[in-house]
Each structure stands twice: as structure tokens, then as C-alpha cells.
Design a protein around this motif. Structure first.
Motif, PDB file in Angstrom:
ATOM      1  N   GLY A 166     -44.205  16.198 -11.941  1.00 25.50           N
ATOM      2  CA  GLY A 166     -42.796  16.565 -11.840  1.00 25.50           C
ATOM      3  C   GLY A 166     -42.403  17.702 -12.768  1.00 25.50           C
ATOM      4  N   LEU A 167     -42.551  17.477 -14.071  1.00 25.24           N
ATOM      5  CA  LEU A 167     -42.096  18.492 -15.031  1.00 25.24           C
ATOM      6  C   LEU A 167     -42.920  19.794 -14.953  1.00 25.24           C
ATOM      7  N   PRO A 168     -44.273  19.734 -15.024  1.00 19.31           N
ATOM      8  CA  PRO A 168     -45.020  20.998 -15.070  1.00 19.31           C
ATOM      9  C   PRO A 168     -44.955  21.788 -13.763  1.00 19.31           C
ATOM     10  N   LEU A 169     -44.919  21.101 -12.620  1.00 20.40           N
ATOM     11  CA  LEU A 169     -44.972  21.839 -11.361  1.00 20.40           C
ATOM     12  C   LEU A 169     -43.609  22.028 -10.728  1.00 20.40           C
ATOM     13  N   VAL A 170     -42.959  20.897 -10.362  1.00 19.78           N
ATOM     14  CA  VAL A 170     -41.699  21.011  -9.627  1.00 19.78           C
ATOM     15  C   VAL A 170     -40.659  21.746 -10.479  1.00 19.78           C
ATOM     16  N   MET A 171     -40.554  21.373 -11.769  1.00 20.94           N
ATOM     17  CA  MET A 171     -39.504  21.975 -12.585  1.00 20.94           C
ATOM     18  C   MET A 171     -39.938  23.323 -13.188  1.00 20.94           C
ATOM     19  N   VAL A 172     -41.021  23.323 -13.978  1.00 22.68           N
ATOM     20  CA  VAL A 172     -41.366  24.544 -14.714  1.00 22.68           C
ATOM     21  C   VAL A 172     -41.901  25.636 -13.786  1.00 22.68           C
ATOM     22  N   ARG A 173     -42.926  25.303 -12.986  1.00 25.05           N
ATOM     23  CA  ARG A 173     -43.575  26.365 -12.218  1.00 25.05           C
ATOM     24  C   ARG A 173     -42.714  26.855 -11.058  1.00 25.05           C
ATOM     25  N   PHE A 174     -42.064  25.913 -10.348  1.00 25.01           N
ATOM     26  CA  PHE A 174     -41.301  26.329  -9.169  1.00 25.01           C
ATOM     27  C   PHE A 174     -39.795  26.322  -9.396  1.00 25.01           C
ATOM     28  N   GLY A 175     -39.361  26.035 -10.622  1.00 28.26           N
ATOM     29  CA  GLY A 175     -37.944  26.146 -10.959  1.00 28.26           C
ATOM     30  C   GLY A 175     -37.028  25.113 -10.341  1.00 28.26           C
TER      31      GLY A 175
ATOM     32  N   LEU B  19     -33.686   4.912 -18.256  1.00 24.24           N
ATOM     33  CA  LEU B  19     -35.101   5.271 -18.481  1.00 24.24           C
ATOM     34  C   LEU B  19     -35.335   6.754 -18.163  1.00 24.24           C
ATOM     35  N   ILE B  20     -34.798   7.204 -17.035  1.00 24.23           N
ATOM     36  CA  ILE B  20     -34.967   8.610 -16.632  1.00 24.23           C
ATOM     37  C   ILE B  20     -34.376   9.538 -17.694  1.00 24.23           C
ATOM     38  N   LYS B  21     -33.132   9.218 -18.088  1.00 22.96           N
ATOM     39  CA  LYS B  21     -32.434  10.049 -19.065  1.00 22.96           C
ATOM     40  C   LYS B  21     -33.225  10.108 -20.376  1.00 22.96           C
ATOM     41  N   GLY B  22     -33.684   8.938 -20.823  1.00 21.31           N
ATOM     42  CA  GLY B  22     -34.438   8.875 -22.070  1.00 21.31           C
ATOM     43  C   GLY B  22     -35.741   9.651 -21.982  1.00 21.31           C
ATOM     44  N   PHE B  23     -36.439   9.502 -20.866  1.00 19.40           N
ATOM     45  CA  PHE B  23     -37.725  10.176 -20.714  1.00 19.40           C
ATOM     46  C   PHE B  23     -37.547  11.695 -20.679  1.00 19.40           C
ATOM     47  N   LEU B  24     -36.547  12.158 -19.924  1.00 18.77           N
ATOM     48  CA  LEU B  24     -36.331  13.604 -19.838  1.00 18.77           C
ATOM     49  C   LEU B  24     -35.941  14.169 -21.205  1.00 18.77           C
ATOM     50  N   GLU B  25     -35.130  13.423 -21.942  1.00 15.04           N
ATOM     51  CA  GLU B  25     -34.727  13.893 -23.274  1.00 15.04           C
ATOM     52  C   GLU B  25     -35.919  14.033 -24.215  1.00 15.04           C
ATOM     53  N   GLN B  26     -36.833  13.053 -24.122  1.00 17.70           N
ATOM     54  CA  GLN B  26     -38.064  13.141 -24.921  1.00 17.70           C
ATOM     55  C   GLN B  26     -38.819  14.431 -24.631  1.00 17.70           C
TER      56      GLN B  26
ATOM     57  N   VAL C  68     -35.401  17.881 -21.974  1.00 13.94           N
ATOM     58  CA  VAL C  68     -34.490  18.213 -20.874  1.00 13.94           C
ATOM     59  C   VAL C  68     -33.277  17.295 -20.965  1.00 13.94           C
ATOM     60  N   ARG C  69     -32.100  17.869 -21.173  1.00 17.50           N
ATOM     61  CA  ARG C  69     -30.892  17.046 -21.280  1.00 17.50           C
ATOM     62  C   ARG C  69     -30.214  16.956 -19.924  1.00 17.50           C
ATOM     63  N   VAL C  70     -29.945  15.731 -19.481  1.00 14.33           N
ATOM     64  CA  VAL C  70     -29.229  15.556 -18.215  1.00 14.33           C
ATOM     65  C   VAL C  70     -28.122  14.525 -18.406  1.00 14.33           C
ATOM     66  N   GLU C  71     -27.142  14.557 -17.488  1.00 14.41           N
ATOM     67  CA  GLU C  71     -26.047  13.595 -17.524  1.00 14.41           C
ATOM     68  C   GLU C  71     -26.407  12.383 -16.670  1.00 14.41           C
ATOM     69  N   ALA C  72     -26.182  11.172 -17.196  1.00 19.27           N
ATOM     70  CA  ALA C  72     -26.448   9.959 -16.410  1.00 19.27           C
ATOM     71  C   ALA C  72     -25.638   9.974 -15.111  1.00 19.27           C
ATOM     72  N   ALA C  73     -24.409  10.498 -15.175  1.00 21.62           N
ATOM     73  CA  ALA C  73     -23.551  10.507 -13.991  1.00 21.62           C
ATOM     74  C   ALA C  73     -24.142  11.376 -12.885  1.00 21.62           C
ATOM     75  N   HIS C  74     -24.802  12.491 -13.267  1.00 25.49           N
ATOM     76  CA  HIS C  74     -25.414  13.354 -12.260  1.00 25.49           C
ATOM     77  C   HIS C  74     -26.616  12.670 -11.609  1.00 25.49           C
ATOM     78  N   LEU C  75     -27.401  11.971 -12.445  1.00 24.96           N
ATOM     79  CA  LEU C  75     -28.540  11.220 -11.892  1.00 24.96           C
ATOM     80  C   LEU C  75     -28.050  10.187 -10.885  1.00 24.96           C
ATOM     81  N   ALA C  76     -26.983   9.463 -11.266  1.00 27.52           N
ATOM     82  CA  ALA C  76     -26.446   8.423 -10.389  1.00 27.52           C
ATOM     83  C   ALA C  76     -25.925   9.030  -9.091  1.00 27.52           C
ATOM     84  N   LEU C  77     -25.308  10.205  -9.208  1.00 24.45           N
ATOM     85  CA  LEU C  77     -24.779  10.883  -8.021  1.00 24.45           C
ATOM     86  C   LEU C  77     -25.898  11.202  -7.028  1.00 24.45           C
TER      87      LEU C  77
END
Lengths: 229, 318
Positions: free
Chosen positions: B240-249, A173-180, A183-192
Motif C-alpha cells: 500500500g504505502l510504497p506502491l499505491v501511495m508513494v510510487r503512483f501518488g 488502527l488505520i489512523k494509528g498505523f498511518l501516523e507511525q 501520514v496524518r489522516v482524519e478519522a472522519a475521512h476514513l469513516a466517510l
């Protein structure tokens, strides 16, 4: 703002200790009406969501076999098995279950546990049996406290273990939401990054279980209470 | 292809059996209401895939009237007395654990084997539903093993299931009702309203405040929705995205992973997460339905603090 009426009803209803089934239904109807669905629309939406979430109830399929085994003395056996191990305490039994449940969840084996399959027939009676070893028959109050802790261990261990497995629902869910959101992330990094919290959960809860043991040691057994409720 | 529909039929049959057993028990003071409640639920498993959703909605409302307003009863007869159970426990010893352990063993095996099992290129089981189907199969296998071993009367599984289900009562349906509530919240856009409010009212001036707002917000919003999965998109899009990630990097990986786990802390503290918190209290026959939540709150709060610290320490380091 009227949209939030359902949230208000839920909070008020739970605070007033009304029947949750009723509270949730009224909150759902009110939310739907406030959103302009109309009465028929709201009831249809309720029916649709209820139909689509039937899979949640499948866990009750274990009841016939668990009931059958209880009738044959499974809980009594679980208690007796623990009575044969002098080193067992309530806290240690629950720590062992915590560790097994968390590690197996981290390997993706989340179905290795559960309140109906494991906690009621096995873990709770073992935790109670370990306390009985030490202080004799328990008061109902102590018995209920131990059972609540047995259920809590099942929840906490699986919540903070499963995210270490990369193919679990929440990671996907996290990976899918971030991609939407580009933001591209690796599932393995999230799990770590679930590992530090998992370690904290284990340490914090083990300390609490050790404190539970200390509290139980100081609790006198019930002199006159026999039998189980 | 075997799918959830087969498992739903199984569930419908079980509940129908429970309803019949309830109808035959004169020791239950609310015999007919209890019968009606389980029978209506059975109907949704057998028929709701084919019924118009409006009809299912009406059935659900009827269940709420019977279970939530009128109230259910419980039979007083016990199937086997304590002495009989202890004698049986002594006789069977550790062999009693075998059918109980068959459930997780077969579920895991099924999960692993059925995922790729195919005949002529067609999946034997819908891959998305493998877990549920495996659990259904596992309970059947365990039941067969248990019946073969213990040789109880043929009615025993249903009679015993009824005893347990009566102890749980209306709480058995609550998780499904909450899922329905969540769906209505989503349709009405409750999440959007909450995140708009949060943006307007919370001071978000520093990187630290942004992290605290995000983790605590995840926990609180999860408590309202009963589900971290519902809270995550709202809070992450809003804070999360607008503040933690975008604004504060901040690093999105650390933010999202630890943010979700902060939501799980909220799950431990809310009656809205009924299948984790309220159902086990009912299943363990605890008089206080919030007893499990009370046992979890200290760990949940400490862990929320730990999550906040972990996120603050690592999210801005890259």
C-alpha cells in the motif's frame, strides 16, 4: 522460509478436514519451534496468548438466559410471530435484519446483534418461520441453508457498517498505523470512505437475498418431514 | 473498580456449573472427557491471571488432547419437549422477547453510562473494558428478569447453558486458540516473510496492478491470518504505502479505508475467522461447519471486486 510452516499446516489441516482445534495447536507449536522459541517457550507463549484473549469467550455468558428462554418456547414464539405476517418472506426478514444491523453498527452500536444473542434465538427461527408460511414444513437441507444465511447476514451487515463509525477499532488502527508511518489522516475521512463499500454490500446482499427467496419459492416443502432437528 | 477479572470469574462459574451438569449426565457416552474439557476451561478463567503462563499453556494442551484428539460427547436428554415448548410459547406470547431484548438494551445502556461513571474521580469500570463488562452485567440482568418471569427450577440456567454449549462443543474454544496462533505468527515474523515474498514475485508495474495486488492481497492474507487487523499493517507496509501511495501518488485515506474493507471480504471466506464463521455454524447446529462461509462467499467476492473498483476509481484522484 521455515517460518511459514504454520501456514502450510493450517491450510493442509483445514483442507483435510482434521479437527481445527488440533490443526491450530500443531501449527502454533510448529511456528514457535521454527522461530527458535524452544518447547517451553512455545507453550508459555501459547498460555500467555490464551490468557490474554479470554475476553473473546465472554459472549458465551448469554447462554444461560438464551437456553432458559428456548426452554420456555422462545424459538417457537419467534416462528409463530412471523406466521402472523403474510407479507413476510425469508429474504425480507433477513433484509430487515441486515438494514437494522448495518445502520446500528454505523452508529457505533455493534453490540446490537450477534449469533448467540440474536441469530439463534430470534432471527433464524423467524427466517425459517417465514419460509414455512409459504411452503409448509421444510426439509433439513432447506432449514440449514436458511440458518446459514441468517448467520451470514449478521456478519456482513456488521462488517460493512461498523467502519462508518469513527471510533471503531479498525478506524483507530488505520489512523494509528498511518501516523507511525508519517501520514496524518482524519478519522472522519476514513469513516466517510467506508460508505461506498457499505452501500455496495447492502445492494449486493439484498439481491442475493431476493434470489434466495426465489430459490425457496421453487423448493417444494418436505411432505413427510416434521419437527426440528 | 470493576474490570474484566469479575467477568472472568462469572464465566469460570458458568463453565464449572456446565462441567458439574456434564458429570451428572449418564446419557453422554463421553461423559468424563466432556466434564474434563469444560472444567479445564473454567480453570483458565478463574486462575490464569495468577498462574505462570507455562501452566496455562499446559492446561490448553490438555484441553486440545481431550477435545481435539479424543473428542467430546453430547447428552441426549432434552429439557423440554416440543409440545411443552409450544404450550409455553402460547402461554407467554410476545413477553418471551423481553428478557432476550434486555441483553442488547442493557449492554448499550451500560456502554454509554459506565464509560464516564466515577466515584471520587475513580472510574467505576475500567474504560477500556466497558463493552465486555456491560455485556456481563446485561446477561445477569436478563437472567434475573427471565427467572422472575418464568420461574423455572433453579438449576435450569446451567442445565440449558450446558445443552447449548454441548451443541457448540470444541468450537467454543477455537477463537481463543486462533488468537494464540496469531500471537505466535507475530512472534515468528510470518507477516514479514509473506510481504517479502509478495514483493519479489508479483509484477507491480502499473497503478491498476498495484491496487489489485493490494486489495486481493489484503483478502488473501486475512484468510490466512483469520483477521484483517493482522493483515493490514503487513500489506499496507509492503504494498500500500510504497506502491499505491508513494510510487503512483495515491490518496492514503481511500487506500487505507478501502484496503481494510477488502480484508473484511477475506474474513467472510475463511475458517480461520472462527468466531464469525465456524462458531455460528456450530451454534445453529449445522452439520456442515463451512455452511456459513459458503453462504458468504458470493457476496464476499463481488464486494472484493467492488472494493477494487472503488479504490482504482478514487485513489488516484486528488
Amino acid at each position: 522460509m521455515l517460518t511459514l510452516i504454520g501456514v502450510v499446516i493450517v491450510v493442509a489441516g483445514f483442507a483435510l478436514r482434521l479437527n481445527p482445534l488440533l490443526v491450530v495447536t500443531v501449527a502454533g507449536l510448529a511456528t514457535g519451534l521454527a522461530a527458535g522459541l524452544g518447547l517451553v517457550g512455545v507453550i508459555t507463549a501459547f498460555g500467555k496468548a490464551f490468557t490474554e484473549s479470554r475476553y473473546i469467550a465472554i459472549v458465551w455468558l448469554v447462554l444461560p438466559v438464551i437456553g432458559l428462554l428456548e426452554r420456555a418456547g422462545l424459538k417457537e414464539r419467534a416462528r409463530a410471530a412471523i406466521a402472523g405476517i403474510p407479507a413476510a418472506t425469508t429474504g425480507r426478514v433477513l433484509m430487515l435484519y441486515f438494514a437494522v444491523r448495518q445502520v446500528s453498527a454505523a452508529l457505533g452500536l455493534t453490540s446490537l446483534g450477534g449469533h448467540a444473542q440474536m441469530v439463534r434465538p430470534l432471527v433464524a427461527p423467524m427466517a425459517e418461520g417465514a419460509a414455512e408460511n409459504r411452503v409448509g414444513p421444510l426439509t433439513d437441507e432447506t432449514r440449514f441453508l436458511i440458518r446459514a444465511h441468517a448467520a451470514a447476514v449478521d456478519n456482513i451487515a456488521v462488517f460493512f457498517g461498523e467502519d462508518i463509525f469513527i471510533a471503531i477499532g479498525s478506524i483507530l488502527l488505520i489512523k494509528g498505523f498511518l501516523e507511525q508511518n508519517g501520514v496524518r489522516v482524519e478519522a472522519a475521512h476514513l469513516a466517510l470512505w467506508a460508505v461506498p463499500t457499505a452501500v455496495c454490500a447492502l445492494v449486493i446482499h439484498f439481491v442475493r437475498l431476493a434470489l434466495l427467496d426465489r430459490r425457496l419459492r421453487r423448493t417444494p416443502g418436505a411432505a413427510a418431514v416434521g419437527g426440528e432437528p | 473498580m470493576i474490570g474484566l477479572e469479575a467477568v472472568y470469574w462469572l464465566m469460570g462459574l458458568l463453565l464449572l456449573g456446565v462441567a458439574v451438569a456434564s458429570a451428572r449426565d449418564a446419557s453422554n457416552p463421553r461423559r468424563w472427557r466432556t466434564t474434563a474439557f469444560w472444567a479445564l476451561w473454567a480453570l483458565t478463567f478463574v486462575a490464569s491471571s495468577h498462574l505462570p503462563h507455562l501452566v496455562t499453556g499446559v492446561i490448553v494442551l490438555a484441553m486440545v488432547l481431550v477435545g481435539g484428539v479424543a473428542g467430546l460427547g453430547q447428552g441426549t436428554r432434552e429439557s423440554a419437549g416440543r409440545a411443552a415448548r409450544e404450550a409455553s410459547a402460547a402461554r407467554w406470547g410476545n413477553r418471551l422477547f423481553i428478557p432476550a431484548l434486555v441483553i442488547p438494551a442493557v449492554t448499550l445502556l451500560g456502554n454509554w453510562a459506565l464509560k464516564s461513571a466515577a466515584i471520587g474521580g475513580v472510574h467505576l469500570v475500567d474504560p477500556k473494558q466497558v463493552t465486555q463488562v456491560s455485556l456481563g452485567i446485561a446477561t445477569l440482568v436478563a437472567l434475573v428478569v427471565g427467572m422472575a418471569m418464568l420461574r423455572p427450577p433453579a438449576s435450569a440456567p446451567v442445565v440449558e447453558a450446558r445443552r447449548l454449549l454441548d451443541a457448540v462443543g470444541w468450537a467454543a474454544v477455537l477463537p481463543q486458540m486462533l488468537a494464540a496462533l496469531g500471537a505466535l505468527f507475530a512472534v515468528a515474523g510470518v507477516g514479514r516473510v509473506v510481504s517479502t515474498l509478495a514483493e519479489q514475485w508479483i509484477p507491480l508495474g502499473s497503478p491498476f496492478v498495484a491496487v489489485v495486488t493490494y486489495t486481493v492481497g489484503m483478502a488473501l492474507f486475512t484468510m490466512i491470518m483469520g483477521n484483517a487487523f493482522a493483515a493490514f499493517p503487513v500489506m499496507t507496509a509492503g504494498i500500500g504505502l510504497p506502491l499505491v501511495m508513494v510510487r503512483f501518488g495515491g490518496d492514503p485515506v481511500v487506500m487505507a479505508a478501502v484496503g481494510m474493507l477488502s480484508g473484511f471480504c477475506g474474513t467472510l471466506m475463511t475458517p480461520m475467522a472462527a468466531n464469525y464463521n465456524i462458531v455460528p455454524a456450530a451454534l445453529l447446529e449445522l452439520p456442515d461447519k463451512n455452511a456459513v462461509i459458503k453462504a458468504q462467499v458470493p457476496t464476499a467476492l463481488l464486494l472484493l471486486a467492488a472494493n477494487t473498483a472503488i479504490m482504482y476509481l478514487f485513489v488516484y484522484r486528488r
